[in-house]
Design a protein around this motif. Structure first.
Motif: not given
Length: 181
Positions: A155-174, A139-140, A115-119
């Motif tokens: 919780a989303c910000e915390s999720f991103i910080s944990e994932l960002s060890v291997n790749a960079l993620y951003c939180l856009s919109d809401d 692969c998200l 899974l790369t995209h999950l809505n």
């Protein structure tokens, strides 16, 4: 358009034997819901002959849209079993729970590594707990949690910080999480 009529909704895209993409359309409404219920009932019946992943007609499916439908854990089990190449799953406005997402990311689940995209936009039963399970999706690239009132931005910000060890993620919109590298 009358209230009785439904609009066609793209249901899946798959690759044929020569790499050609095939797309099927399905109509939203009671008919599709009935087919999903029948599929869930078949999952609980013993097979007439030994099942084989190679014989599955859905094995090449890459994208599946089930927005707004009654998707159950039984439905997700069928998806995991019969769609090993699934990369995009659209479940917005479905009554799924955190536990159902645990199935998608469980050890041995094909979707855990594809899974790369999950809505999940508008899934009102989800809570911050779902992010613990979604962390396992290796692969998200895009996770849409907009309109999920039980999932906090913190919780989303915390999720991103944990994932960002291997790749960079951003939180856009809401609560729209996207991989940027």
């Amino acid at each position: 358009m009358d209230a009785d009529q439904s609009e066609p909704l793209p249901l899946y895209k798959s690759s044929g034997p020569h790499g050609h993409h095939q797309t099927a359309a399905c109509h939203t409404g009671p008919l599709l819901g009935q087919h999903l219920q029948e599929a869930a009932q078949l999952a609980h019946q013993p097979p007439a002959r030994p099942a084989s992943d190679n014989r599955s007609q859905m094995k090449n499916m890459q994208c599946l849209w089930l927005c707004g439908l009654e998707v159950t854990e039984a439905t997700l089990r069928l998806i995991i079993r019969h769609m090993p190449l699934l990369t995009r799953l659209e479940l917005s406005h479905c009554p799924i729970t955190d536990g159902a997402l645990n199935l998608l990311s469980a050890v041995g689940s094909s979707t855990r590594n594809t899974l790369t995209h999950l809505n999940l936009a508008g899934c009102s039963r989800l809570t911050d707990r779902c992010l613990v399970y979604l962390r396992r999706l290796s692969c998200l690239s895009v996770l849409d949690l907009r309109g999920c009132k039980g999932v906090s931005r913190q919780a989303c910000e915390s999720f991103i910080s944990e994932l960002s060890v291997n790749a960079l993620y951003c939180l856009s919109d809401d609560k729209l999480i996207q991989r940027i590298s």
